[in-house]
Design an enzyme around this catalytic site. Structure first.
Site, PDB file in Angstrom:
ATOM      1  CG  HIS A 110      -2.107  -0.941   0.985  1.00  0.00           C
ATOM      2  ND1 HIS A 110      -3.083  -0.749   0.032  1.00  0.00           N
ATOM      3  CD2 HIS A 110      -2.412  -2.102   1.598  1.00  0.00           C
ATOM      4  CE1 HIS A 110      -3.945  -1.742   0.080  1.00  0.00           C
ATOM      5  NE2 HIS A 110      -3.563  -2.586   1.022  1.00  0.00           N
ATOM      6  CD  GLU A 111       2.493   3.917   3.588  1.00  0.00           C
ATOM      7  OE1 GLU A 111       3.004   4.893   2.997  1.00  0.00           O
ATOM      8  OE2 GLU A 111       1.600   4.024   4.440  1.00  0.00           O
ATOM      9  N   GLY A 112       4.068   1.435  -1.109  1.00  0.00           N
ATOM     10  CA  GLY A 112       5.038   1.439  -2.197  1.00  0.00           C
ATOM     11  C   GLY A 112       6.442   1.292  -1.638  1.00  0.00           C
TER      12      GLY A 112
ATOM     13  NE  ARG B 291      -2.338   1.472   4.862  1.00  0.00           N
ATOM     14  CZ  ARG B 291      -1.086   1.852   4.851  1.00  0.00           C
ATOM     15  NH1 ARG B 291      -0.613   2.596   3.873  1.00  0.00           N
ATOM     16  NH2 ARG B 291      -0.281   1.491   5.831  1.00  0.00           N
TER      17      ARG B 291
END
Length: 148
Positions: A14-16, A138
């Site tokens: 989700h954050e990368g 998310r």
């Protein structure tokens, strides 16, 4: 209790995983896996042009996660399953421990209203005043993990 590999992988998803500083959707300077650089408002000169290795990104992530693990443990007054703990660390990692602390999600959790707490994740889909599709996904993933 520490986060599971499942949680770490979900946060990375989700954050990368970005090796160079970038501005997130609300304009904060970030690097790695959602690591805020300084106060996030300005990019310090030592970060300009900097490129991290995979190992450096993981090191920053685990340093950040330790703070959120401690915070979730401190703010949760009820027993948590691994899935609940993982979901709350992911959530806090994204919105901040202060927001988790003042949230209705936490209030319901600490009253042992686990179902009510799970239903609160969807309220946190906005960034910069807009509902973001990535946050919708998310929060759905965090809710599912919380209920697992």
């Amino acid at each position: 209790m520490n986060v599971s590999d499942k949680c770490v992988n979900m946060i990375k998803h989700h954050e990368g995983f970005v090796r160079k500083p970038y501005q997130d959707p609300i304009g904060l300077w970030t690097v790695g896996v959602g690591h805020l650089i300084g106060d996030g408002k300005t990019l310090p000169k030592e970060w300009k042009g900097k490129v991290l290795t995979d190992e450096q990104v993981d090191e920053l992530l685990y340093e950040d996660l330790e703070r959120f693990e401690i915070g979730v443990k401190r703010l949760s007054k009820v027993g948590l399953s691994q899935g609940q703990f993982d979901a709350l660390v992911s959530f806090s990692f994204n919105v901040g421990l202060g927001n988790f602390q003042s949230s209705t999600l936490r209030s319901k959790l600490n009253r042992s209203d686990y179902e009510g707490a799970a239903d609160e994740f969807w309220k946190w889909r906005r960034a910069g005043g807009r509902i973001l599709p990535g946050l919708v996904k998310r929060r759905a993933d965090e809710k599912a993990l919380f209920k697992s």
